[in-house]
Design an enzyme around this catalytic site. Sequence first.
Site, short mmCIF file in Angstrom:
data_model
loop_
_atom_site.label_atom_id
_atom_site.label_comp_id
_atom_site.label_asym_id
_atom_site.label_seq_id
_atom_site.Cartn_x
_atom_site.Cartn_y
_atom_site.Cartn_z
CB CYS A 283 -0.87 0.00 1.25
SG CYS A 283 -2.49 -0.63 0.94
N1 LIG Z 1 -2.25 -5.65 2.43
C1 LIG Z 1 -2.60 -4.50 2.96
O1 LIG Z 1 -2.11 -4.12 4.02
C2 LIG Z 1 -3.63 -3.60 2.32
C3 LIG Z 1 -4.24 -2.60 3.10
C4 LIG Z 1 -5.20 -1.78 2.52
C5 LIG Z 1 -5.52 -1.94 1.19
N2 LIG Z 1 -4.89 -2.90 0.43
C6 LIG Z 1 -5.31 -3.03 -0.97
O2 LIG Z 1 -6.19 -4.14 -1.06
C7 LIG Z 1 -6.05 -4.79 -2.32
C8 LIG Z 1 -5.77 -6.27 -2.12
O3 LIG Z 1 -4.54 -6.42 -1.42
P1 LIG Z 1 -4.16 -7.72 -0.60
O4 LIG Z 1 -3.02 -7.33 0.27
O5 LIG Z 1 -5.35 -8.34 0.01
O6 LIG Z 1 -3.64 -8.66 -1.80
P2 LIG Z 1 -3.24 -10.21 -1.69
O7 LIG Z 1 -2.20 -10.44 -2.72
O8 LIG Z 1 -2.97 -10.58 -0.27
O9 LIG Z 1 -4.56 -10.98 -2.09
C9 LIG Z 1 -5.15 -10.89 -3.33
C10 LIG Z 1 -5.91 -12.18 -3.60
O10 LIG Z 1 -6.64 -11.98 -4.80
C11 LIG Z 1 -6.58 -13.16 -5.58
N3 LIG Z 1 -6.88 -12.77 -6.95
C12 LIG Z 1 -6.12 -12.07 -7.80
N4 LIG Z 1 -6.79 -11.84 -8.95
C13 LIG Z 1 -8.01 -12.42 -8.81
C14 LIG Z 1 -9.15 -12.50 -9.64
N5 LIG Z 1 -9.18 -11.93 -10.84
N6 LIG Z 1 -10.23 -13.18 -9.19
C15 LIG Z 1 -10.21 -13.73 -7.96
N7 LIG Z 1 -9.16 -13.68 -7.12
C16 LIG Z 1 -8.07 -13.01 -7.55
C17 LIG Z 1 -5.19 -13.69 -5.32
O11 LIG Z 1 -5.12 -15.08 -5.62
C18 LIG Z 1 -4.99 -13.38 -3.83
O12 LIG Z 1 -5.42 -14.44 -3.00
C19 LIG Z 1 -4.94 -4.04 -3.04
O13 LIG Z 1 -5.50 -3.08 -3.88
C20 LIG Z 1 -4.18 -3.36 -1.93
O14 LIG Z 1 -3.53 -2.19 -2.37
C21 LIG Z 1 -3.97 -3.76 0.98
#
Ligand SMILES: NC(=O)c1ccc[n+]([C@@H]2O[C@H](COP(=O)([O-])OP(=O)(O)OC[C@H]3O[C@@H](n4cnc5c(N)ncnc54)[C@H](O)[C@@H]3O)[C@@H](O)[C@H]2O)c1
Length: 454
Positions: A283
């Site tokens: 992020c």
């Molecule tokens: N990790 C953090 O601390 C955090 C905090 C706030 C916001 N975010 C935002 O949240 C969003 C997700 O981040 P995250 O950390 O959960 O990512 P992550 O990589 O932990 O998880 C993403 C998941 O999505 C799945 N995926 C990818 N493409 C897909 C699709 N087309 N259909 C179904 N599943 C799919 C992946 O297999 C994975 O399990 C991002 O935009 C990130 O910037 C993350």
Amino acid sequence: MKVGFRMNLFSLFQELKSKIADRSALVTTVGLGYVGLPLALTVHEEGFPVLGFDLNESRVTRINAGEQVISYFAKDRIAKAVASGRFSATSDSARLAEADIITICVPTPLSDEREPDLSYVLRAAEEIANWLRPGQLIVLESTVWPGCTATKLRPILERSGLKAGRDFFMGFSPEREDPGNDKFNTKSIPKVVGADDEHSLQLLQQFYSAVVDKTVPVSSTATAEAVKLVENTFRNVNIALANEFKRALSAMNVDVWEAIDAAATKPFGFMPFYPGPGVGGDCIPVSPVYLSWRARDVGSEMPIVDLSRNTNEDAPCTMAARLIALLKDRGVNAASAKVLLLGITYKRDVEDTRESPALALLNQLELQGIGAVDYHDPYFPVMPVTRDHPHLAGRKSVPLDSAALSMYDLAVVTTDHDVVDYEAVARDSRLIVDTRNVFKKKKLAVSGNKLVKL
Ligand SMILES: NC(=O)c1ccc[n+]([C@@H]2O[C@H](COP(=O)([O-])OP(=O)(O)OC[C@H]3O[C@@H](n4cnc5c(N)ncnc54)[C@H](O)[C@@H]3O)[C@@H](O)[C@H]2O)c1
């Protein structure tokens, strides 16, 4: 999906409204990662049936088997949800048609050119569009630039022949999950919600109010998208500033942490940010790029944001050079030096190495000629494959015993995991650089002049 008979907007709205009210609306979270999974579980714990959707079949299998999958969750949290019979996961996109509400939590990383990479969002949108049916509420939660929901997500969804605000509902609600934070969780962090039509906004508010303690409605999807980028960019800029404070104040023999903590006693107008080896995670380093990229796209510029981004990206490289200079000062030649990094994840007590500054530091130390660089991290006995440093994969975490610690010319605290035995580090290391101020926080004395804050 072909629409033979179009229900009017008001009936669709009323139908979903009452399903939210009696918690019978089926909620599907697309992407069960660090953000999607806690959200899906919270939604379930607040009484809604949940069907998670993730393309990663092994993750789906593990979730359905009730495995812990995220280390800071209560051990039985997923198992309990699955055992209720109202929480499950699937990789079968056809089941998206069953959902009443779909939240999208897929990654939004940077491309190789370090520009916004929306490919996961676009793919998720296409999967949803294939099964879209009238009356569904689609909410994007992934971090994106302002305008993305309206100009990228919406046209893909509307390829189904259905129109947002007329046949289905659509909005944006940024994720504010802070992995490993034991003070605030999905439920207690206020949720910003934005939509481009009144019915969607009302449904968003009703749904999230049923799940989290507080919602904050804003006037459009673009505003809601901007909120997330403003928050993260604010943090990124302030961390760069804290690192600048550190360099300047150290040269004045002032302890920057002490100064910041004392400044934070001012009850208004100051918020503490602390220095470190750089910024990491999915992020904080990424959001400023999305914001500044979009600003350029609309003919604006963000020089402060760009400068702080560069400062933070350069931090591991600068830190490596300073560590090498320190070793030289202590009579240790870089080529024969052995350095141990304590922690490779981007933040403490979390098993996530995305954009981790510790890995960038490891890489830089080797590039700049350190003889041997090892790491210790209880969360990663074996170094995983990472996007930026795939060549480091397969290395092993060294044990943290007295013999091992005394073998290194320098131990660097890169991530302040709680489970590390800092007393042993203080006792047995020859020289320590504490980039996280952990010894002071844990009130651990280190004898002689072997503790250095760089
Ligand atoms: N990790 C953090 O601390 C955090 C905090 C706030 C916001 N975010 C935002 O949240 C969003 C997700 O981040 P995250 O950390 O959960 O990512 P992550 O990589 O932990 O998880 C993403 C998941 O999505 C799945 N995926 C990818 N493409 C897909 C699709 N087309 N259909 C179904 N599943 C799919 C992946 O297999 C994975 O399990 C991002 O935009 C990130 O910037 C993350």
